[in-house]
Design an enzyme around this catalytic site. Structure first.
Site, PDB file in Angstrom:
ATOM      1  N   GLU A  22     -27.107 -27.847 -55.866  1.00  0.00           N
ATOM      2  CA  GLU A  22     -25.631 -27.318 -55.943  1.00  0.00           C
ATOM      3  C   GLU A  22     -25.062 -27.907 -57.218  1.00  0.00           C
ATOM      4  O   GLU A  22     -25.210 -29.119 -57.523  1.00  0.00           O
ATOM      5  CB  GLU A  22     -24.737 -27.992 -54.680  1.00  0.00           C
ATOM      6  N   ARG A  30     -36.556 -36.527 -47.277  1.00  0.00           N
ATOM      7  CA  ARG A  30     -35.712 -36.718 -48.244  1.00  0.00           C
ATOM      8  C   ARG A  30     -36.389 -38.136 -49.054  1.00  0.00           C
ATOM      9  O   ARG A  30     -36.775 -38.893 -48.219  1.00  0.00           O
ATOM     10  CB  ARG A  30     -34.308 -36.525 -48.455  1.00  0.00           C
ATOM     11  N   LYS A  47     -25.549 -37.629 -54.701  1.00  0.00           N
ATOM     12  CA  LYS A  47     -24.645 -37.475 -55.790  1.00  0.00           C
ATOM     13  C   LYS A  47     -23.198 -37.801 -55.464  1.00  0.00           C
ATOM     14  O   LYS A  47     -22.804 -38.240 -56.500  1.00  0.00           O
ATOM     15  CB  LYS A  47     -24.637 -35.760 -55.821  1.00  0.00           C
TER      16      LYS A  47
END
Ligand code: ATP
Ligand code: MG
Length: 563
Positions: free
Chosen positions: A37, A264, A274
């Site tokens: 994204e 992750r 982020k």
């Protein structure tokens, strides 16, 4: 059919893919994608996903990996991020060839799919507001409450949805929801929102749209449109898999990719989110996304990391289904290992102590040969000037040395790297502070090159620079960005309170003259100080700036030993 000789160790995802290829599932095709994204710069966690997705594709003949921007959330997305992501993927050594896609390119198609769902009676326009939807969703132990708009007719839904698109309603007036099951044990399945009204310009589609698809709707369909075979994502999407499959089944598409979740990457002493990294940038806690302390790809690059070291790191940590935290020392180990092979050795002094060689003739300069890498003669030699006045590190001298201190001390002989044996004969101190300001030494002309004459041994070899020839530069020395191993430990506290106030130390640096022409991005091992690279942003030929990538201390080896 593996075509890569040195393919990484297998993992549960590679095993699934291999099994599928063996069984000729998807006609034996392997198609993955990396779907960032564009709401921030990529970090080392994304590198794990990039290496996995692009890596698997390259392990099969005809395997492909798409770079797809998941740009369905316009308020947060910026062109700058898109460009940085492309740069970072390329820099890591991966090539999407002509396979660059944007979810926003599918907006029309996605809209058609939504219309189809409505026609199938599997989606409806709901006119509850956000808050009401949230409140009626239920909890883990209680079912949700069905929306009063759930029974709207297909015709009414189609008309309303078209008017939503037409811009007739204010933001939040209606949403499109999937009609699934408000009592599902999986909350994701309780009539999730598929579309919402948002009057926000999009970086690619401008003001063409005022309704935007939600992640869960756009993602599975984008995968399907691109004929992805294996859709790899992180564990937090495990519950969304049911919805992923529901949408693709409901629409009866011809390509139904398999979603597989993996753990992750978490790293200690840093944050990999982020949202948090944006906070550090916007709050000016760091100099930018590419601040060398940041765990971003651009930060690591500016710090001096090589693409190989990051790829090796990703290979080393592997891919598993269980969440864990990786020691940042492993990342440091990976860059040290790479630079040890490739970085030329040079000398520089961080905390200078003046040394006068009393018996070396004034005004004379000797050009001595120095190896660019003692472990690799192919890297050649260079000349370094030796003269009467030198600098060594303050830490390499003690007036009153304890037992295990083998470096320079009054009356003691040590080797100066590639130069001579020197013996300290006198110590000059500041009359007021008592601080040692200058040493006087004598050198032994028979030890030229640092060789030991008639077997005379010294216990220390020091690095040094010639005072007259040294180039004045700046060093930036880094420490962990956070003082806590887990900066997010205290749930109710701001993670920024755990920032390390000493994560950056800027200090003058006297470097050997061969570095006068060092180019931005060049990497060196400064003997005994660590690996450094010339800063790509702030360094100039007249004011060199060296970032310390990593110290020489192999903390990882120590950790391994302890285990
Ligand atoms: P963040 O939590 O940092 O905002 P994200 O998951 O929102 O990350 P995306 O741009 O949506 O970021 O991620 C693109 C891809 O990278 C996704 O497939 C995602 O699962 C993967 N990814 C993101 N963070 C990590 C991580 N720490 N480790 C491994 N893969 C990750
Ligand atoms: Mg995301």
């Amino acid at each position: 059919m593996s075509k890569n000789e040195s393919s990484p160790a297998s993992d549960f995802i590679r095993n699934i893919v291999a099994e599928d290829v063996k069984n000729n599932k998807n006609g034996g095709r392997v198609a993955t994608r990396f779907p960032p994204e564009p709401n921030g710069y990529l970090h080392i966690g994304h590198a794990k996903s990039i290496c996995l997705n692009f890596g698997i594709a390259t392990e099969y003949d005809g395997g492909t990996c798409n770079l797809r921007f998941d740009d369905t959330n316009p308020s947060k997305e910026e062109v700058e991020y898109v460009e940085s992501i492309k740069d970072d993927v390329r820099w890591l050594g991966f090539d999407w060839e002509n396979r660059l896609f944007y979810a926003s390119d599918y907006f029309e198609q996605l809209y058609e799919y939504a219309v189809q769902l409505i026609k199938l009676g599997k989606a409806y326009v709901c006119s509850l507001n956000n808050e009401e939807i949230r409140k009626t969703r239920g909890t883990l132990t209680e079912p949700g409450i069905e929306s009063p708009f759930r029974s709207r007719s297909v015709e009414e839904n189609l008309a309303l949805f078209e008017r939503m698109r037409g811009g007739e309603f204010v933001d939040g007036a209606h949403v499109l929801r999937a009609k699934i099951d408000m009592a599902s044990p999986n909350i994701v399945m309780r009539d999730p929102t598929l579309y919402r009204i948002r009057r926000v310009s999009h970086h690619r589609t401008g003001d063409n749209w005022c309704i935007y698809p939600m992640y869960d709707f756009a993602h599975c369909l984008s995968d399907s449109i691109e004929k992805i075979t294996h859709s790899l994502c992180t564990l937090e999407f495990e519950n969304n898999r049911e919805l992923y499959d529901w949408i693709l089944d409901a629409l009866d598409v011809d390509c139904h990719p398999q979603q597989i979740e993996f753990a992750r990457l978490n790293l200690n002493y840093t944050v990999l989110s982020k949202r948090k990294l944006v906070e550090l940038v916007q709050g000016k806690h760091v100099s930018g996304w590419d601040d060398p302390r940041m765990p971003t790809i651009s930060g690591l690059r500016r710090r001096g990391y090589t693409p190989e070291s990051i790829r090796n790191f990703c290979e080393r940590i592997g891919v598993a289904r269980r969440d864990s935290t990786v020691d940042i020392a492993l990342l440091e180990f990976s860059i040290r290992e790479d630079l040890n092979k490739h970085a030329p050795r040079v000398m520089g002094i961080l905390r200078p102590l003046k040394v006068v060689i009393d018996n070396f003739p004034e005004g004379t300069v000797e050009e001595l040969d120095a190896l660019n890498n003692p472990e690799d003669s192919a890297m050649g030699t260079r000349k370094i000037p030796f003269s009467r006045v030198l600098y060594i590190e303050q830490d390499d001298f003690m007036e009153d040395p304890p037992k295990k201190f083998f470096r320079l001390a009054p009356g003691r002989e040590v080797r100066l790297r590639y130069a001579y044996y020197v013996t300290c004969v006198n110590v000059v101190k500041d009359g007021q502070t008592g601080r040692v300001v200058e040493l006087h030494c004598t050198y032994d002309p028979d030890t030229r090159g640092g060789s030991s004459p008639n077997g005379r041994k010294v216990k220390a070899t020091l690095h040094w620079v010639s005072a007259h020839h040294a180039v004045k530069a700046e060093a930036r020395l880094y420490d962990h960005l956070f003082v806590k191993e887990n900066p997010n430990e205290e749930k109710d506290m701001d993670f920024k309170t755990n920032l390390n106030p000493n994560s950056l130390k800027i200090t003058p640096f006297l470097v050997e003259p061969s570095l006068a022409d060092a180019v931005p991005g060049a990497r060196y091992q400064f003997e005994r100080l660590g690996y450094f690279c010339v800063d790509t942003v702030d360094s100039s030929p007249s004011a060199l700036v060296f970032n310390r990538t990593v110290t020489l201390r192999d903390t990882w080896a120590k950790i391994k030993k302890k285990q």
